[in-house]
Design a protein around this motif. Sequence first.
Motif, PDB file in Angstrom:
ATOM      1  N   VAL A   1       0.681  -1.260  -0.177  1.00 21.88           N
ATOM      2  CA  VAL A   1      -0.037   0.027  -0.196  1.00 21.88           C
ATOM      3  C   VAL A   1       0.782   1.266   0.091  1.00 21.88           C
ATOM      4  O   VAL A   1       0.316   2.440  -0.207  1.00 21.88           O
ATOM      5  CB  VAL A   1      -0.939   0.063   1.340  1.00 21.88           C
ATOM      6  CG1 VAL A   1      -1.692  -1.228   1.055  1.00 21.88           C
ATOM      7  CG2 VAL A   1      -0.333   0.299   2.465  1.00 21.88           C
ATOM      8  N   LYS A   2       2.113   1.097   0.001  1.00 18.53           N
ATOM      9  CA  LYS A   2       2.977   2.200   0.089  1.00 18.53           C
ATOM     10  C   LYS A   2       3.006   3.075  -0.926  1.00 18.53           C
ATOM     11  O   LYS A   2       2.719   2.699  -2.234  1.00 18.53           O
ATOM     12  CB  LYS A   2       4.358   1.736   0.196  1.00 18.53           C
ATOM     13  CG  LYS A   2       5.373   2.707   0.920  1.00 18.53           C
ATOM     14  CD  LYS A   2       6.710   2.145   1.339  1.00 18.53           C
ATOM     15  CE  LYS A   2       6.680   1.078   2.295  1.00 18.53           C
ATOM     16  NZ  LYS A   2       8.022   0.437   2.516  1.00 18.53           N
ATOM     17  N   GLY A   3       2.827   4.399  -0.992  1.00 18.13           N
ATOM     18  CA  GLY A   3       2.384   5.490  -2.054  1.00 18.13           C
ATOM     19  C   GLY A   3       1.143   5.735  -2.347  1.00 18.13           C
ATOM     20  O   GLY A   3       0.603   6.632  -2.908  1.00 18.13           O
ATOM     21  N   ARG A   4       0.149   4.878  -1.801  1.00 17.94           N
ATOM     22  CA  ARG A   4      -1.372   4.872  -1.975  1.00 17.94           C
ATOM     23  C   ARG A   4      -2.081   5.347  -0.817  1.00 17.94           C
ATOM     24  O   ARG A   4      -3.076   5.694  -0.893  1.00 17.94           O
ATOM     25  CB  ARG A   4      -1.920   3.502  -2.632  1.00 17.94           C
ATOM     26  CG  ARG A   4      -1.027   3.032  -3.928  1.00 17.94           C
ATOM     27  CD  ARG A   4      -1.833   1.925  -4.449  1.00 17.94           C
ATOM     28  NE  ARG A   4      -1.804   0.556  -3.777  1.00 17.94           N
ATOM     29  CZ  ARG A   4      -2.892  -0.182  -3.452  1.00 17.94           C
ATOM     30  NH1 ARG A   4      -3.844   0.434  -3.628  1.00 17.94           N
ATOM     31  NH2 ARG A   4      -2.710  -1.183  -2.527  1.00 17.94           N
ATOM     32  N   PHE A   5      -1.530   4.690   0.233  1.00 20.86           N
ATOM     33  CA  PHE A   5      -2.329   4.784   1.534  1.00 20.86           C
ATOM     34  C   PHE A   5      -1.629   5.714   2.495  1.00 20.86           C
ATOM     35  O   PHE A   5      -0.433   5.890   2.576  1.00 20.86           O
ATOM     36  CB  PHE A   5      -2.559   3.336   2.251  1.00 20.86           C
ATOM     37  CG  PHE A   5      -3.651   2.534   1.475  1.00 20.86           C
ATOM     38  CD1 PHE A   5      -4.095   2.535   0.273  1.00 20.86           C
ATOM     39  CD2 PHE A   5      -4.095   1.329   2.431  1.00 20.86           C
ATOM     40  CE1 PHE A   5      -5.054   1.666  -0.309  1.00 20.86           C
ATOM     41  CE2 PHE A   5      -5.030   0.382   1.749  1.00 20.86           C
ATOM     42  CZ  PHE A   5      -5.312   0.800   0.445  1.00 20.86           C
ATOM     43  N   THR A   6      -2.413   6.472   3.216  1.00 21.99           N
ATOM     44  CA  THR A   6      -1.803   7.503   4.206  1.00 21.99           C
ATOM     45  C   THR A   6      -2.669   7.173   5.587  1.00 21.99           C
ATOM     46  O   THR A   6      -3.702   7.294   5.618  1.00 21.99           O
ATOM     47  CB  THR A   6      -1.782   8.944   3.625  1.00 21.99           C
ATOM     48  OG1 THR A   6      -1.297   9.148   2.644  1.00 21.99           O
ATOM     49  CG2 THR A   6      -1.290   9.865   4.771  1.00 21.99           C
ATOM     50  N   ILE A   7      -1.934   7.127   6.657  1.00 25.58           N
ATOM     51  CA  ILE A   7      -2.250   6.998   7.953  1.00 25.58           C
ATOM     52  C   ILE A   7      -2.135   8.248   8.725  1.00 25.58           C
ATOM     53  O   ILE A   7      -1.124   8.883   8.442  1.00 25.58           O
ATOM     54  CB  ILE A   7      -2.005   5.822   8.602  1.00 25.58           C
ATOM     55  CG1 ILE A   7      -2.596   5.624  10.018  1.00 25.58           C
ATOM     56  CG2 ILE A   7      -0.402   5.881   8.980  1.00 25.58           C
ATOM     57  CD1 ILE A   7      -2.260   4.122  10.787  1.00 25.58           C
ATOM     58  N   SER A   8      -2.999   9.006   9.372  1.00 19.69           N
ATOM     59  CA  SER A   8      -3.080  10.020  10.136  1.00 19.69           C
ATOM     60  C   SER A   8      -3.629  10.023  11.304  1.00 19.69           C
ATOM     61  O   SER A   8      -4.707   8.982  11.427  1.00 19.69           O
ATOM     62  CB  SER A   8      -3.393  11.190   9.137  1.00 19.69           C
ATOM     63  OG  SER A   8      -4.602  11.442   8.895  1.00 19.69           O
ATOM     64  N   ARG A   9      -3.734  10.818  12.300  1.00 16.81           N
ATOM     65  CA  ARG A   9      -4.461  10.869  13.431  1.00 16.81           C
ATOM     66  C   ARG A   9      -4.617  12.293  14.012  1.00 16.81           C
ATOM     67  O   ARG A   9      -3.910  12.952  13.827  1.00 16.81           O
ATOM     68  CB  ARG A   9      -3.873  10.078  14.484  1.00 16.81           C
ATOM     69  CG  ARG A   9      -2.302  10.457  15.125  1.00 16.81           C
ATOM     70  CD  ARG A   9      -1.758   9.503  16.117  1.00 16.81           C
ATOM     71  NE  ARG A   9      -2.513   9.069  17.266  1.00 16.81           N
ATOM     72  CZ  ARG A   9      -2.498   8.157  18.055  1.00 16.81           C
ATOM     73  NH1 ARG A   9      -1.464   7.201  17.639  1.00 16.81           N
ATOM     74  NH2 ARG A   9      -3.204   7.910  19.056  1.00 16.81           N
ATOM     75  N   ASP A  10      -5.718  12.585  14.703  1.00 17.88           N
ATOM     76  CA  ASP A  10      -6.244  13.782  15.241  1.00 17.88           C
ATOM     77  C   ASP A  10      -6.302  13.510  16.802  1.00 17.88           C
ATOM     78  O   ASP A  10      -7.404  13.003  17.072  1.00 17.88           O
ATOM     79  CB  ASP A  10      -7.195  14.413  14.724  1.00 17.88           C
ATOM     80  CG  ASP A  10      -7.494  15.813  15.056  1.00 17.88           C
ATOM     81  OD1 ASP A  10      -7.280  16.108  16.121  1.00 17.88           O
ATOM     82  OD2 ASP A  10      -8.293  16.574  14.473  1.00 17.88           O
ATOM     83  N   ASN A  11      -5.363  13.725  17.617  1.00 13.11           N
ATOM     84  CA  ASN A  11      -5.540  13.350  19.027  1.00 13.11           C
ATOM     85  C   ASN A  11      -6.478  14.068  19.797  1.00 13.11           C
ATOM     86  O   ASN A  11      -6.957  13.782  20.821  1.00 13.11           O
ATOM     87  CB  ASN A  11      -4.152  13.466  19.832  1.00 13.11           C
ATOM     88  CG  ASN A  11      -3.488  12.049  19.373  1.00 13.11           C
ATOM     89  OD1 ASN A  11      -3.749  11.200  18.926  1.00 13.11           O
ATOM     90  ND2 ASN A  11      -1.867  12.384  19.546  1.00 13.11           N
ATOM     91  N   ALA A  12      -6.703  15.364  19.223  1.00  7.95           N
ATOM     92  CA  ALA A  12      -7.722  16.411  19.760  1.00  7.95           C
ATOM     93  C   ALA A  12      -9.268  15.828  19.483  1.00  7.95           C
ATOM     94  O   ALA A  12     -10.295  15.960  20.331  1.00  7.95           O
ATOM     95  CB  ALA A  12      -7.728  17.670  19.035  1.00  7.95           C
ATOM     96  N   LYS A  13      -9.310  14.790  18.232  1.00  9.97           N
ATOM     97  CA  LYS A  13     -10.527  14.201  18.186  1.00  9.97           C
ATOM     98  C   LYS A  13     -10.726  12.894  18.431  1.00  9.97           C
ATOM     99  O   LYS A  13     -11.602  12.143  18.099  1.00  9.97           O
ATOM    100  CB  LYS A  13     -10.677  14.742  16.667  1.00  9.97           C
ATOM    101  CG  LYS A  13     -11.225  15.924  16.157  1.00  9.97           C
ATOM    102  CD  LYS A  13     -11.408  16.212  14.849  1.00  9.97           C
ATOM    103  CE  LYS A  13     -11.578  17.611  14.503  1.00  9.97           C
ATOM    104  NZ  LYS A  13     -11.953  17.893  12.869  1.00  9.97           N
ATOM    105  N   ASN A  14      -9.505  12.219  18.768  1.00  8.50           N
ATOM    106  CA  ASN A  14      -9.587  10.970  19.201  1.00  8.50           C
ATOM    107  C   ASN A  14      -9.803   9.838  17.843  1.00  8.50           C
ATOM    108  O   ASN A  14     -10.626   9.164  18.104  1.00  8.50           O
ATOM    109  CB  ASN A  14     -10.359  10.636  20.399  1.00  8.50           C
ATOM    110  CG  ASN A  14     -10.150  11.104  21.814  1.00  8.50           C
ATOM    111  OD1 ASN A  14      -9.052  11.458  21.947  1.00  8.50           O
ATOM    112  ND2 ASN A  14     -10.702  10.700  22.967  1.00  8.50           N
TER     113      ASN A  14
END
Length: 122
Positions: free
Chosen positions: A64-77
């Motif tokens: 999935v490298k180059g196609r998928f992106t993981i991210s997080r928003d700790n303020a929004k859990n």
Amino acid sequence: QVQLVESGGGLVQAGGSLRLSCAASGRTFSAYAMAWFRQAPGKECTCVAVISWSGYITNYADSVKGRFTISRDNAKNTVYLQMNSLEPEDTAVYYCAAGTTKTFEPKMYDYWGQGTQVTVSS
């Protein structure tokens, strides 16, 4: 305890995009590394992306490298998985998981969501 609820799955044509979300409740979300796993029928559960508690470190499976992106928003859990250029081989149930160690090993994760189905048509 941490409760995880995924959303955003669905049916999409090859080449399309989806964004999965995983909302967390319970204990301190920002203390946990997070990961997205997937499992297709008859196949083992495999990790596609992981993110550190801070969000600064991410790792991806080669598929999935180059196609998928993981991210997080700790303020929004919430943790996200942006999936672009989807292929039929990406069809699976996708799960988010929380653990104390950022790893691709599913046994190291303590909490799991119920999963969301992603189907990519050719």
